[in-house]
Every structure is written in structure tokens, then in C-alpha cells.
Motif scaffolding. Structure first.
Motif, PDB file in Angstrom:
ATOM      1  N   GLU A   1      10.292   7.851   1.099  1.00 48.22           N
ATOM      2  CA  GLU A   1      11.429   7.611   0.212  1.00 48.22           C
ATOM      3  C   GLU A   1      11.653   6.133  -0.066  1.00 48.22           C
ATOM      4  N   THR A   2      11.041   5.248   0.733  1.00 47.85           N
ATOM      5  CA  THR A   2      11.221   3.819   0.476  1.00 47.85           C
ATOM      6  C   THR A   2      10.526   3.390  -0.813  1.00 47.85           C
ATOM      7  N   ILE A   3       9.542   4.165  -1.271  1.00 46.27           N
ATOM      8  CA  ILE A   3       8.898   3.838  -2.552  1.00 46.27           C
ATOM      9  C   ILE A   3       9.935   3.886  -3.660  1.00 46.27           C
ATOM     10  N   ALA A   4      10.699   4.982  -3.713  1.00 45.63           N
ATOM     11  CA  ALA A   4      11.740   5.108  -4.745  1.00 45.63           C
ATOM     12  C   ALA A   4      12.863   4.106  -4.502  1.00 45.63           C
ATOM     13  N   ASN A   5      13.240   3.901  -3.240  1.00 48.32           N
ATOM     14  CA  ASN A   5      14.325   2.962  -2.936  1.00 48.32           C
ATOM     15  C   ASN A   5      13.993   1.547  -3.404  1.00 48.32           C
ATOM     16  N   GLN A   6      12.721   1.153  -3.252  1.00 46.29           N
ATOM     17  CA  GLN A   6      12.329  -0.220  -3.592  1.00 46.29           C
ATOM     18  C   GLN A   6      11.876  -0.386  -5.041  1.00 46.29           C
TER      19      GLN A   6
ATOM     20  N   VAL B   1       0.859  -1.189   0.000  1.00 44.23           N
ATOM     21  CA  VAL B   1       0.000   0.000   0.000  1.00 44.23           C
ATOM     22  C   VAL B   1       0.894   1.238   0.000  1.00 44.23           C
ATOM     23  N   LEU B   2       0.839   2.016  -1.078  1.00 40.36           N
ATOM     24  CA  LEU B   2       1.688   3.205  -1.181  1.00 40.36           C
ATOM     25  C   LEU B   2       1.057   4.372  -0.439  1.00 40.36           C
ATOM     26  N   THR B   3       1.886   5.093   0.279  1.00 41.55           N
ATOM     27  CA  THR B   3       1.409   6.265   1.002  1.00 41.55           C
ATOM     28  C   THR B   3       2.331   7.448   0.730  1.00 41.55           C
ATOM     29  N   ALA B   4       1.789   8.642   0.915  1.00 41.20           N
ATOM     30  CA  ALA B   4       2.597   9.861   0.793  1.00 41.20           C
ATOM     31  C   ALA B   4       2.977  10.316   2.184  1.00 41.20           C
ATOM     32  N   HIS B   5       3.149   9.403   3.067  1.00 42.46           N
ATOM     33  CA  HIS B   5       3.280   9.670   4.497  1.00 42.46           C
ATOM     34  C   HIS B   5       4.380   8.729   4.991  1.00 42.46           C
ATOM     35  N   PRO B   6       5.602   9.216   5.242  1.00 39.99           N
ATOM     36  CA  PRO B   6       5.951  10.575   5.645  1.00 39.99           C
ATOM     37  C   PRO B   6       6.199  11.576   4.535  1.00 39.99           C
ATOM     38  N   THR B   7       6.153  11.247   3.332  1.00 42.22           N
ATOM     39  CA  THR B   7       6.356  12.054   2.127  1.00 42.22           C
ATOM     40  C   THR B   7       7.493  11.478   1.320  1.00 42.22           C
ATOM     41  N   GLU B   8       7.380  11.685   0.042  1.00 43.37           N
ATOM     42  CA  GLU B   8       8.474  11.381  -0.875  1.00 43.37           C
ATOM     43  C   GLU B   8       9.254  12.668  -1.031  1.00 43.37           C
ATOM     44  N   ALA B   9      10.497  12.660  -0.559  1.00 44.24           N
ATOM     45  CA  ALA B   9      11.274  13.885  -0.518  1.00 44.24           C
ATOM     46  C   ALA B   9      11.784  14.309  -1.896  1.00 44.24           C
ATOM     47  N   LYS B  10      11.715  13.423  -2.870  1.00 43.42           N
ATOM     48  CA  LYS B  10      12.246  13.761  -4.197  1.00 43.42           C
ATOM     49  C   LYS B  10      11.117  14.204  -5.133  1.00 43.42           C
ATOM     50  N   ARG B  11      11.438  15.141  -6.012  1.00 46.42           N
ATOM     51  CA  ARG B  11      10.470  15.574  -7.009  1.00 46.42           C
ATOM     52  C   ARG B  11      10.349  14.510  -8.088  1.00 46.42           C
TER      53      ARG B  11
ATOM     54  N   GLU C   1      -2.156  16.777  -5.121  1.00 51.27           N
ATOM     55  CA  GLU C   1      -2.092  16.325  -6.506  1.00 51.27           C
ATOM     56  C   GLU C   1      -0.683  15.881  -6.879  1.00 51.27           C
ATOM     57  N   ASP C   2       0.335  16.583  -6.338  1.00 54.57           N
ATOM     58  CA  ASP C   2       1.725  16.207  -6.619  1.00 54.57           C
ATOM     59  C   ASP C   2       2.035  14.837  -6.028  1.00 54.57           C
ATOM     60  N   GLU C   3       1.582  14.616  -4.801  1.00 57.28           N
ATOM     61  CA  GLU C   3       1.845  13.335  -4.141  1.00 57.28           C
ATOM     62  C   GLU C   3       1.094  12.199  -4.847  1.00 57.28           C
ATOM     63  N   ARG C   4      -0.115  12.512  -5.305  1.00 60.93           N
ATOM     64  CA  ARG C   4      -0.876  11.489  -6.037  1.00 60.93           C
ATOM     65  C   ARG C   4      -0.202  11.166  -7.369  1.00 60.93           C
ATOM     66  N   SER C   5       0.292  12.188  -8.060  1.00 63.86           N
ATOM     67  CA  SER C   5       0.998  11.956  -9.327  1.00 63.86           C
ATOM     68  C   SER C   5       2.206  11.062  -9.114  1.00 63.86           C
ATOM     69  N   ASN C   6       2.859  11.256  -7.962  1.00 66.52           N
ATOM     70  CA  ASN C   6       4.041  10.462  -7.649  1.00 66.52           C
ATOM     71  C   ASN C   6       3.697   8.977  -7.554  1.00 66.52           C
ATOM     72  N   VAL C   7       2.694   8.641  -6.734  1.00 67.92           N
ATOM     73  CA  VAL C   7       2.360   7.216  -6.570  1.00 67.92           C
ATOM     74  C   VAL C   7       1.727   6.657  -7.841  1.00 67.92           C
ATOM     75  N   MET C   8       0.988   7.496  -8.575  1.00 65.67           N
ATOM     76  CA  MET C   8       0.399   7.034  -9.832  1.00 65.67           C
ATOM     77  C   MET C   8       1.485   6.604 -10.810  1.00 65.67           C
ATOM     78  N   HIS C   9       2.619   7.279 -10.764  1.00 64.38           N
ATOM     79  CA  HIS C   9       3.729   6.907 -11.646  1.00 64.38           C
ATOM     80  C   HIS C   9       4.117   5.443 -11.438  1.00 64.38           C
ATOM     81  N   TYR C  10       4.197   5.029 -10.181  1.00 57.08           N
ATOM     82  CA  TYR C  10       4.595   3.650  -9.892  1.00 57.08           C
ATOM     83  C   TYR C  10       3.506   2.666 -10.294  1.00 57.08           C
ATOM     84  N   PHE C  11       2.246   3.012 -10.007  1.00 51.99           N
ATOM     85  CA  PHE C  11       1.143   2.121 -10.374  1.00 51.99           C
ATOM     86  C   PHE C  11       1.086   1.890 -11.880  1.00 51.99           C
ATOM     87  N   VAL C  12       1.332   2.951 -12.652  1.00 49.16           N
ATOM     88  CA  VAL C  12       1.137   2.881 -14.105  1.00 49.16           C
ATOM     89  C   VAL C  12       2.400   2.445 -14.841  1.00 49.16           C
TER      90      VAL C  12
END
Length: 905
Positions: A635-640, A128-138, A193-204
Motif C-alpha cells: 500500500e505504500t506504492i499508492a501512499n507515495q 523497486v516496486l513489489t507486489a509484496h506484501p500486496t497492494e490491497a486496493k483494486r 497479471e493483476d499485480e503486474r498491471s498495478n505496478v505498470m500503471h505507476y511506471f507508465v
């Protein structure tokens, strides 16, 4: 060659590749006239050669931040290469946590192939992807990272000539220049919207490919182990992988997640999923150029094709005419027409013209599979159709399940406002005791009438709660419930906290949707009370009604790693979660209910982070039903999942580890002595931990010895740092709590209290301590815990701690609390070495090398950080404008340091 030699080769590769990229980065900076900045970037062959006061702090921080990301990228690539070499030289079973290891283990233990296949299809895994604590990278910078990774891999190919290699180097310089000119962090607070775009990138863009890669890994391991390929062939025999999201559904302390944002998120998810299905159908059509003259196509299939084409009108006729005499392509073309109608919501054309639910598309795909099998084209079915069937099973028409989370205290306010608006005489729900609440809820649940007349406004909390449930109702009525995950109640303290949700669902007409209502047990006390809450919940008439007619009812229970850690320290948190899993499982077993544990892990060790296979192995035997959810945060989303190979590897670890753990039965011969020892240890550890937090001057110390005041102004996430805005430790979110200690290099949320506990225990119970040494080698829970605690200790830096502590003006407070902290730090390092049986230098070669490569650059950043922090704190009152300019510098440093330390919260 031994694996140890391979590991040392890997460390050499990291140093070599890192030096290459850093030197290329410096060359790029020199070409732009940034000579002083280039000279300040430390590397193994060239330590920093200037005083940082001679250069722009902002530019220097950005340059060092990029060098950290280069190191992270190099380490990621080296890990991939290490795994490939290990598999090649030693076999698939030598990758810890992999399918190769799991299948070999099962085969050795005597499990039959059919038993394994039966288990695999029952495994249900959901990151389950979350924007919490936040993705620190653009997101833009993440794209640059990926480009650079591809170029690094490309440069490894030995076939290139010197001139071709120079061309690659120039490409790398070009990407580095774009990165340098882009910047790394949001100078404006990111929107939802920025945080949603971030996780959407991984889903898609990432997960569809990673799904197929991890499926292939299972197939490869299956064949390698010598099992029959006929037994593991079709999609329904594979483990179930789905994805979840909190971005747009998690509203615990997040006022910006409005009902409209939830509705828009669900719509975006659906559109993206349908586009994935369409893309894969188009690819499938290209592969199925079977001629009806060369293949024995059943007459019924051909006649049905004509009927379907006619029913779809002009678009149907065009679909079959596009590929004359190729019935399989025509069949897929008609499926694309129906999917297009689904995407455009042309529901007025009739049910046969669109796909109302994904199972209708799945039925067509199965029909196609049956035809391919009839034609003895199994290879085509498994190579091309299999992929689409798996994608549909994973993403459906919803992409990811959106969980809805809210705090129990917020729900209390909402129901109170509803009662007042509906005319209840005694509407002060928040003041009622549990008995009165349950009596009221039980009586209300027997009725179907709502509290309110339509469009009645009750108050902020009630309108918000009912607002987002109404949006869920609209979605469910139109598309079904596949896109909705769980309704999660944060800070679940009692049965009424769960049951009141059913009143909200009744109010908006969702009572029959049977959405899963899930407790989130967060504090130590809640974990202890959790089993009795679950017992009462499962035996409640409303829940028993939901279970009726279901052959296999699964109840989700979420476990909070963050707040339990903040409440009692790491050892107390982990042990209470471990025991809660055991006791909750026993409750489920009594009622013939499988539990799906939802592990609320964060990015850092303090919040449950760490290697996924070790984490899964450390769970109590018998507590894994095969159903599991797990948050992937920040940041673990990008790391993984930054690239397909790494994403496939981490999903393999998750699914394989879950399957392996599900095969472990409960240990009926529980070692009571071990439990007694752990209970005593935890009592000691929690006592020490609370001694620090309950110290009368602790808040004063914490406020000055960490940059918590900077983090509360942070622009790297859309969520407020505090749930209600009050300046208290209880109100502070666990994320900035952990983040602030990590930024000041204390990391004490990951170890404090354990030093004294181990030291005192060894002194008072020497025989039991020796018993614990054996357990540290043989018991996965303790071994994993000790490694994690030690990692936090190694990532700490006592010199930086002291520099931060010097900001505490009260000398006595500073001396007393630092002595408390540093004594525990030294004792903890010593006692873990004692328990593990060898020195840290012998066991943690990679970790120490990792730290060594970062140490000098981190030191420079901390020096700038401290100078800026001192100045900012002085200017906040006297010169707010200059203070705001300094704050941007401090936020850049927060981001850069988190990249270097590889963690945020």
C-alpha cells in the motif's frame, strides 16, 4: 507566522475537508436509500448513532472503509498544501529532506558549486516496486481515488461561484456513488497479471511526469540557493534515477512466477518503455518548427538528413516530406521511424533502420542538442529536449530493471537435481559441508562445459531455475542486459550460496553477461556474518574477473528488515543492520569497491517503513556510496505515488537524501561509549523479545490473539502466506506476521522488548542513560528509531489487544503473556518520553490528531471483526459453506482496517 501555526492550520484543514467529504458521502448514501448506513458513519460533528447490528456488516465496513480513504486523501492534500505554504513563507530550505534544505546545508558548510555538481551526477537511486506484501486496493478503485483527489483540489479554488461549487459537489457525489457500487477489494484472489498491471500503471502513468517534476525541484532549489545555472543545465549533470520491479522476477516462495511469466513481463516492460519514448519524440517534434530559412542550419546536418531519409526508404521520405523546410522536425520524424522499426522488430532492414540499443537514440538526441546550442537555442534544448533525454536515461528501452530473486534453499535443491541428472556419483549437495561445496564449485567454475544435455529435465526446482535463466538469456541476447536487475539470493548464509548461482548462469550460457549476484542478509546471524561472506565473495576469482576492466565496480548487498525484525525485535534488527552497513562498507573500502545497499523495506515501521529522509539520515556516516536501491511495497506504492505531486515529493526526498548522505564522510572518531551502550541495550531487548516468542504457549496465544488464520486465507495477494506451507513460525512470512499483530492492534513487532531494555538500563546504568538522552537529540539513528517505536506504540490500542487476547482459552497463558506485553508497552511509552525530554502530547500533535479522527470508526470495525472471527472459527468445521461466507466478510474487514490504520504488512 511560525511553522507551528502552519501545522495547526493544516490540522484544521484536515478536519474541515474531511467533514465536507464525509457529509457529501452521507448525502449520496441517503439519496440511494441507505439511511441506516449513512447514520452509522462516524464523523467529528456526528458520532455513530445506531447499533451496528441493525445494518449489514458488509455495507457498513465498506462505508467506513471509504471514509478512511477519504481521510487519507484529505491528509495527503493537506500535507502538499502545508509544504507549499512553508516554502512560500519560510523558503525552500524549510522543507525537511528537500533539495532546498540539502543545497543550503552544503553551501553553509563551504562546499563549492563544482564539487556539488560532480557529486550529483554520481548519485544513482532506484526505487523497486513489489507486489509484496500486496497492494490491497483494486486498480479501478485507485483510479477513482485519483479522480476524487483532483476534484478536492479543484474545490479549493476560491474563484468558484456558489452555483459552480455546487456542480463540483455533484461531481464528487457521482464519483462516490461509482466507488460505492464498485467495492474495494478482490473477492477473487488477484492474479499475478493483476499485480503486474498495478505496478505498470505507476511506471507508465506516474513516474515519467514525477521524474520531470523532481528535476524541476532540483533546478528551482539550485537557483534559489544562488548557484550558477550554467553549472547545472544538461541531463548528464543530474542525479541518475531508474526504477526496478520484483513483479514477475521475485520467485522466493512464489510458485506462480513461471519462466513464461518472467519472459512476458520483460516483453511488456520493453513495449511500454518504447511507447513512452515515442510519445515524447512526437511531443518534441511539435516544438521544433525551426525554419531552415530563418536559422543557420549547418550544411552537413542537412546533407546527413537526406542520407538518413533515403536509408529509411518510403517511410523516411514521408517523414521529411511531412515538414518541408523544417529540418529539426524532419530529424525527429526520422528518429520516430527508426523507433517504430525498433518497436515492430524490423531488424532485417539493417542496423541504421532501427535502434539496437538506447545509446543509439541517445547519440541522436545529443546531436540534436549540439545543433540547438549551435543555433543559440539553449532555452529550447533545456525546456523540451532535456525532458526526453532524461526519460531515456531513466527508462531506456526496458522501463524498469527486473530483479530475479530466489531462496538459497531452493537453489540447493536445484543444483542437487542437476547433479543427479548429470550422473554425479555423490549428488547429495544439500548434505555437503561448506568446504566440500566450495571445492566442487571452484573446480566447476574453471570449466565452460555445462552439466546437462539440452532439454534434459531434472526436477521441479532445477527445471524452474534453469527455465527462468534461459528466458533471461534469450532477452539479453536480443536486447542487452539493461532490463535485468540483480540475481538476489534470499537467506544468504555462506559464500557457496552466492557462487552456486554462477553455475546456473554457466549452464544456460549467461556466464559472460556479468549479471550482478547479490546476497540478501535477512536474519540477525546473517547480518553479523555478512561482512565475512562479502570479503570472501569479492576476493573470489570469478568476482575479481567481473571487476577487471571496470573503473568503478559497484557490488550490491541487500539488507532484510523484515526477517531480522521477526528474529530479534525492532531495536535488535535496526542496530545490527546499522553495524552491518558499517562493517560491509569497510570490506568494500579495503577492495576499492563501492557498495550499493539495497534496503528491503516494507510498508510498516516494523519492516523498515517510515519517512524516507529520516531513514536515510539514520544511516552510518560514510556508508552511502551514492548508489542505493529500496523496495516500495504494498500500500505504500499508492501512499507515495498516487498522484504526480506526491510522487515528485517522495522521489525528491529519496534522491536529495541519498545525495546528502553520500556527502557525509565516515566518522573516524567513533563514539565507542555509545556503541557499548547500544550493544548492552540490544542484548536486553532481544532477551525480552525472545522470552515472548520462545514461551512454550506462544504459538497457541498468537494463533488465537491475532487473525493470522484469516490472513492465511487472504485474497489481497497472489503469494502464499507461508514459504513451504508448514505451520511453523519460521516458515511464516514476515508480512503476515507483522500484518496479524497490526490487525489486532498489538503492533508489538514495532516495539516489544524495548520497554524493559530502556527501563532496566536506566535502573542499572543511570549515568549512561543520561548520556543516551543527549544521543536521542543529536544522533539521527537513535532519534529516528525512538520516533518510529513511539509511533507503533501510539498506533496500538490496549483495549482492542485485550479483546483479542480474550480468545485465548487458557487463562493462565493469557494472563502471563498479556502481563508481559502490557508491562513492556507501558514502560516503553514512559521511557521514550524520558529519553526525548518531553511528553508525547507536546511532540506528537499530528499523530495524536490522526489517531483521534480514526478511533471511533476503528472501534466499530473491530467490534464487527471480533464477532465475525469468533463465529467463523466455530463454523470452520461444522458448516464450511457458512464459514466461507463469513470469511469474505473477514477479508473485507482486513482490507478496511488496513486502510484505516494505513498499513498492511
Amino acid at each position: 507566522m511560525e511553522k507551528k501555526t502552519l501545522e495547526l492550520e493544516g490540522l484544521l484543514k484536515i478536519r474541515t475537508d474531511f467533514n465536507y467529504l464525509v457529509s457529501t458521502f452521507k448525502e449520496m448514501l441517503y439519496s440511494l436509500g441507505e439511511d441506516d448506513i449513512a447514520a452509522m458513519i462516524p464523523s467529528e460533528s456526528n458520532p455513530s448513532s445506531l447499533n451496528h447490528s441493525k445494518v449489514s456488516n458488509g455495507k457498513l465496513a465498506q462505508a467506513i472503509g471509504i471514509s478512511f480513504e477519504l481521510l487519507n486523501l484529505v491528509e495527503e492534500n493537506a500535507a502538499t498544501q502545508f509544504r507549499r505554504k512553508t516554502e512560500t513563507q519560510f523558503g525552500l530550505e524549510n522543507i525537511r529532506g528537500s533539495w532546498g534544505e540539502t543545497l543550503k546545508l552544503w553551501k553553509t558548510s563551504g562546499l563549492k558549486e563544482q564539487e556539488i555538481v560532480d557529486l550529483l551526477s554520481k548519485v544513482n537511486v532506484m526505487p523497486v516496486l513489489t507486489a509484496h506484501p500486496t497492494e490491497a486496493k483494486r486498480l479501478t478503485v485507485l483510479d477513482i481515488h485519483r479522480e476524487l483527489y483532483v476534484l478536492l483540489v479543484k474545490n479549493e479554488n476560491p474563484v468558484w461561484s456558489a452555483s459552480e461549487r455546487e456542480v463540483i459537489k455533484q461531481e464528487i457525489k457521482s464519483v462516490l456513488e461509482r466507488w460505492w457500487r464498485t467495492g474495494e477489494i478482490y473477492l477473487q484472489k488477484p492474479r499475478l497479471e493483476d499485480e503486474r498491471s498495478n505496478v505498470m500503471h505507476y511506471f507508465v502513468n506516474v513516474f515519467p511526469e514525477a521524474l520531470h517534476l523532481t528535476d524541476q525541484r532540483l533546478l528551482d532549489a539550485w537557483k534559489y540557493t544562488g548557484f550558477s545555472t550554467e553549472l547545472l543545465k544538461w541531463p548528464e549533470q543530474f542525479p541518475n534515477l531508474q526504477f526496478g520491479s520484483w513483479v514477475g522476477g521475485d520467485r522466493d516462495g512464489h510458485p506462480y512466477v513461471t519462466p513464461a511469466f518472467t519472459a512476458n513481463t520483460l516483453k511488456l516492460h520493453r513495449q511500454a518503455a518504447l511507447k513512452i519514448m515515442r510519445k515524447e519524440l512526437v511531443q518534441l517534434a511539435r516544438k521544433l518548427s525551426f525554419s531552415e530559412f530563418l536559422n543557420d542550419i549547418p550544411a552537413k546536418f542537412l546533407s546527413d538528413l537526406k542520407v538518413q531519409a533515403k536509408a529509411l526508404g518510403k517511410a523516411g521520405q514521408e517523414a521529411v516530406e511531412r515538414n518541408p523546410s523544417e529540418p529539426l522536425r524532419q530529424f525527429v520524424n526520422l528518429m520516430i521511424v527508426r523507433l517504430d522499426n525498433t518497436m515492430a522488430e524490423r531488424f532485417e532492414l539493417g542496423e541504421d533502420s532501427y535502434y539496437g540499443r538506447p545509446n543509439a537514440l541517445a547519440a541522436d538526441l545529443k546531436e540534436l542538442r549540439a545543433l540547438l546550442i549551435h543555433l543559440k537555442a539553449d532555452r529550447i534544448a533545456t525546456q523540451h529536449l532535456f525532458r526526453l533525454e532524461r526519460s531515456l536515461a531513466c527508462f531506456g528501452f526496458h522501463l524498469a530493471k527486473l530483479d530475479i530473486r530466489q531462496n538459497s534453499a531452493y537453489h540447493e535443491k536445484a543444483i542437487e537435481q542437476i547433479l543427479k541428472a548429470s550422473g554425479f556419483k555423490d549428488a547429495n549437495y544439500s548434505s555437503w559441508d561448506e568446504e566440500k561445496r566450495l571445492s566442487f564449485i571452484n573446480e566447476e567454475l574453471q570449466s565452460n562445459r555445462p552439466f546437462l544435455v539440452t532439454d534434459t529435465s531434472c526436477g521441479l526446482e532445477a527445471d524452474n531455475v534453469l527455465g527462468y535463466f534461459r528466458e533471461v538469456k534469450r532477452y539479453v541476447d536480443r536486447y542487452g542486459a539493461d532490463g535485468i536487475g540483480s540475481v538476489i539470493v534470499s537467506m544468504t548464509r555462506s559464500l557457496s550460496d552466492l557462487l552456486v548461482v554462477f553455475l546456473f548462469l554457466r549452464e544456460v550460457g549467461l556466464k559472460e553477461a556479468r549479471l550482478p549476484v547479490v546476497p540478501l542478509l535477512e536474519t540477525i546471524d546473517d547480518l553479523v556474518e555478512g561482512p565475512s561472506i562479502l570479503e570472501a565473495f569479492l576476493t573470489h576469482p570469478t568476482v575479481k574477473e567481473q571487476r577487471e576492466g571496470k573503473t568503478s565496480f559497484v557490488q550490491e548487498v541487500m539488507l532484510g528488515y523484515s526477517d531480522s525484525n521477526k528474529d530479534g525485535g525492532i531495536l535488535t534488527s535496526r542496530w545490527n543492520i546499522y553495524k552491518a552497513e558499517e562493517r560491509l562498507t569497510q570490506v568494500g573500502d579495503r577492495h576499492d569497491v563501492k557498495l550499493r545497499f539495497f534496503h528491503g523495506r516494507g510498508g510498516t515501521i516494523s519492516r523498515g517503513g517510515g519517512k524516507i529522509h529520516r531513514f536515510l539520515e539514520s544511516m552510518p556516516p560514510g556508508s552511502m556510496s551514492g548508489h542505493i536501491k529500496m523496495t516500495v511495497q504494498g500500500e505504500t506504492i499508492a501512499n507515495q505515488f498516487a498522484n504526480r505531486v506526491n510522487a515528485g515529493y517522495n522521489l525528491e526526498m529519496f534522491i536529495s537524501g541519498t545525495a546528502r548522505q553520500a556527502m557525509r564522510s565516515s566518522d573516524k572518531r567513533k563514539e565507542q561509549k555509545l556503541y557499548d551502550i547500544m550493544d548492552r541495550l540490544v542484548t536486553m531487548a532481544r532477551s525480552k523479545y525472545r522470552e515472548l516468542l520462545d514461551h512454550p504457549k506462544f504459538i497457541e496465544f498468537y494463533s488465537k490473539a491475532t487473525p493470522i488464520d484469516v490472513l492465511e486465507q487472504s485474497k489481497i495477494g497472489s503469494r502464499p502466506a507461508r514459504r513451504t506451507g508448514q505451520r511453523s513460525l519460521n516458515d511464516l512470512r514476515s508480512i503476515p506476521w507483522v500484518f496479524s499483530w497490526n490487525q489486532s492492534r498489538f503492533n508489538l513487532t514495532g516495539w516489544f522488548g524495548t520497554g524493559e531494555a530502556f527501563g532496566k538500563f536506566k535502573e542499572q546504568h543511570p549515568e549512561d542513560f543520561e548520556f543516551l538522552k543527549t544521543a536521542a537529540r543529536e544522533w539521527p539513528f537513535l532519534k529516528y528509531g525512538l520516533i518510529q517505536i513511539e509511533t507503533n506504540l501510539l498506533n496500538s490500542d490496549t483495549q482492542i489487544m485485550k479483546i483479542f487476547a480474550d480468545q485465548v482459552t487458557d487463562a493462565n497463558t493469557r494472563k502471563e503473556l498479556m502481563e508481559l506485553i502490557l508491562t513492556d508497552y507501558d514502560t516503553c511509552l514512559k521511557q521514550i518520553e524520558n529519553l526525548m525530554g518531553s511528553s508525547v502530547e507536546d511532540r506528537r500533535i499530528s499523530r495524536l490528531e490522526n489517531n483521534r479522527l480514526r478511533k471511533e470508526a476503528l472501534g466499530i470495525l473491530h467490534e464487527i471483526q471480533m464477532e465475525s472471527l469468533i463465529k467463523w472459527r466455530k463454523l470452520k468445521e461444522s458448516d464450511p459453506q457458512e464459514a466461507n461466507e463469513l470469511l469474505l466478510m473477514l477479508l473485507l474487514l482486513v482490507n478496511t482496517l488496513s486502510g484505516g490504520l494505513k498499513n498492511t504488512g
